[in-house]
Design a protein around this motif. Structure first.
Motif, PDB file in Angstrom:
ATOM      1  N   TYR A 151     -19.369 -24.760 -39.157  1.00 39.27           N
ATOM      2  CA  TYR A 151     -19.548 -25.482 -40.422  1.00 39.27           C
ATOM      3  C   TYR A 151     -18.648 -26.705 -40.494  1.00 39.27           C
ATOM      4  CZ  TYR A 151     -20.086 -26.241 -45.445  1.00 39.27           C
ATOM      5  OH  TYR A 151     -20.352 -26.785 -46.671  1.00 39.27           O
TER       6      TYR A 151
ATOM      7  N   ARG B 134     -25.814 -14.215 -50.579  1.00 38.15           N
ATOM      8  CA  ARG B 134     -24.993 -14.393 -49.373  1.00 38.15           C
ATOM      9  C   ARG B 134     -25.438 -15.633 -48.597  1.00 38.15           C
ATOM     10  NH1 ARG B 134     -23.220  -9.505 -45.433  1.00 38.15           N
ATOM     11  NH2 ARG B 134     -22.401  -8.821 -47.475  1.00 38.15           N
ATOM     12  N   SER B 135     -26.742 -15.858 -48.510  1.00 37.65           N
ATOM     13  CA  SER B 135     -27.207 -17.060 -47.813  1.00 37.65           C
ATOM     14  C   SER B 135     -26.782 -18.314 -48.559  1.00 37.65           C
ATOM     15  CB  SER B 135     -28.727 -17.030 -47.632  1.00 37.65           C
ATOM     16  OG  SER B 135     -29.389 -17.006 -48.884  1.00 37.65           O
ATOM     17  N   GLY B 136     -26.751 -18.236 -49.893  1.00 30.90           N
ATOM     18  CA  GLY B 136     -26.270 -19.366 -50.673  1.00 30.90           C
ATOM     19  C   GLY B 136     -24.798 -19.637 -50.433  1.00 30.90           C
TER      20      GLY B 136
ATOM     21  N   GLY C 198     -20.051 -19.069 -37.432  1.00 28.35           N
ATOM     22  CA  GLY C 198     -20.631 -19.868 -38.502  1.00 28.35           C
ATOM     23  C   GLY C 198     -19.585 -20.696 -39.223  1.00 28.35           C
TER      24      GLY C 198
ATOM     25  N   GLU D  35     -23.248 -18.951 -47.627  1.00 30.37           N
ATOM     26  CA  GLU D  35     -23.158 -19.519 -46.283  1.00 30.37           C
ATOM     27  C   GLU D  35     -23.508 -21.002 -46.278  1.00 30.37           C
ATOM     28  OE1 GLU D  35     -25.439 -17.197 -43.567  1.00 30.37           O
ATOM     29  OE2 GLU D  35     -24.044 -15.499 -43.625  1.00 30.37           O
ATOM     30  N   ALA D  36     -24.448 -21.387 -47.119  1.00 30.02           N
ATOM     31  CA  ALA D  36     -24.803 -22.805 -47.209  1.00 30.02           C
ATOM     32  C   ALA D  36     -23.629 -23.641 -47.700  1.00 30.02           C
ATOM     33  CB  ALA D  36     -25.996 -22.995 -48.140  1.00 30.02           C
ATOM     34  N   LEU D  37     -22.720 -23.001 -48.444  1.00 28.38           N
ATOM     35  CA  LEU D  37     -21.503 -23.672 -48.913  1.00 28.38           C
ATOM     36  C   LEU D  37     -20.362 -23.565 -47.914  1.00 28.38           C
ATOM     37  CD1 LEU D  37     -21.518 -22.401 -52.617  1.00 28.38           C
ATOM     38  CD2 LEU D  37     -22.107 -24.715 -51.831  1.00 28.38           C
ATOM     39  N   GLY D  38     -20.582 -22.806 -46.814  1.00 27.70           N
ATOM     40  CA  GLY D  38     -19.551 -22.652 -45.804  1.00 27.70           C
ATOM     41  C   GLY D  38     -18.724 -21.394 -45.942  1.00 27.70           C
TER      42      GLY D  38
ATOM     43  N   GLY E 183     -21.991 -23.430 -57.481  1.00 24.62           N
ATOM     44  CA  GLY E 183     -23.301 -22.800 -57.435  1.00 24.62           C
ATOM     45  C   GLY E 183     -23.458 -21.791 -58.556  1.00 24.62           C
TER      46      GLY E 183
ATOM     47  N   LEU F 260     -25.360 -17.121 -56.812  1.00 23.58           N
ATOM     48  CA  LEU F 260     -25.265 -17.242 -55.362  1.00 23.58           C
ATOM     49  C   LEU F 260     -25.616 -15.944 -54.642  1.00 23.58           C
ATOM     50  CD1 LEU F 260     -21.959 -19.304 -54.960  1.00 23.58           C
ATOM     51  CD2 LEU F 260     -24.282 -20.084 -54.494  1.00 23.58           C
TER      52      LEU F 260
END
Length: 229
Positions: free
Chosen positions: A218, A122-124, A214, A126-129, A117, A120
């Motif tokens: 994931y 923090r939400s980005g 989370g 999290e989208a990656l795990g 990415g 990035l």
């Protein structure tokens, strides 16, 4: 020794790049090639590992059967090395992770350097795990339980007298109960991991800290592993 433990120990030796690193790399590659390990959860240390293992058991998950290995990095600054070996530049297995708020920058920059990415947030992440504790695992667990419940766990572990003595130390008297509990867990070698396990074991599953839940969510449950690769 199960596959996850073999992978974990070999990955740590490989990343250390010392004596035995080449042999450890072959163990890791073999477990991945045979699809016995399909994903790794990269965490900072032993307390994170203990918390995740306990939570997985409470959620009726068998991570070893699912091909998921929890790998303690031995510190956040090592994340780049593990991403290089296990992530897109290396073996390309599915990765996820957990870090403290103070180490978020190491994780973010390493993810970006590994090609996962750019810019990035923090939400980005999290989208990656990759999830961030606020401020760290102990803080998350103390807030989820509440101080009174944490003291109950300390009492059940036979440490309440030691905690009361600790509270009476001059350096602790002006601190909040949350600060005292947090510091107490780090005063003895192994205590953080011990209480990570004990606190998760007694935690209301409706109040599991978001980063822990989370990260575990994931990874797919048993029976969904075939969708990973």
């Amino acid at each position: 020794m199960d596959d996850s433990q073999r992978f974990r120990e070999a990955a740590v030796r490989w990343a250390a790049d010392g004596a035995g690193a080449a042999a450890a790399a072959e163990v890791v590659r073999g477990l991945v090639a045979d699809s016995r390990v399909r994903a790794a959860l990269l965490v900072e240390g032993g307390s994170d590992q203990a918390a995740l293992q306990t939570l997985a058991a409470r959620r009726c998950r068998d991570l070893d059967a699912e091909g998921v290995a929890i790998v303690p990095l031995g510190g956040a600054t090592s994340i780049g090395r593990f991403l290089k070996l296990l992530g897109p530049p290396g073996l390309g297995i599915r990765l996820a992770g957990l870090c403290d708020a103070g180490e978020e920058g190491y994780f973010r920059r390493s993810l970006e350097r590994s090609g996962l990415g750019t810019g990035l947030t923090r939400s980005g992440m999290e989208a990656l795990g990759f999830f961030v504790c606020t401020a760290d695992l102990e803080d998350e667990l103390i807030r989820s339980h509440g101080p009174a419940a944490v003291e109950g766990v300390i009492e059940a572990q036979g440490d309440l007298r030691a905690f009361r003595t600790f509270q009476n130390q001059p350096a602790q008297r002006d601190r909040t109960i949350e600060q005292q509990l947090h510091r107490f867990m780090g005063t003895t070698s192994g205590r953080k991991a011990h209480y990570a396990q004990a606190l998760v074991a007694e935690l209301d599953l409706a109040r599991v800290p978001r980063p822990l839940d989370g990260l575990l969510a994931y990874t797919p449950p048993a029976g969904a592993v075939s969708r990973w690769r």
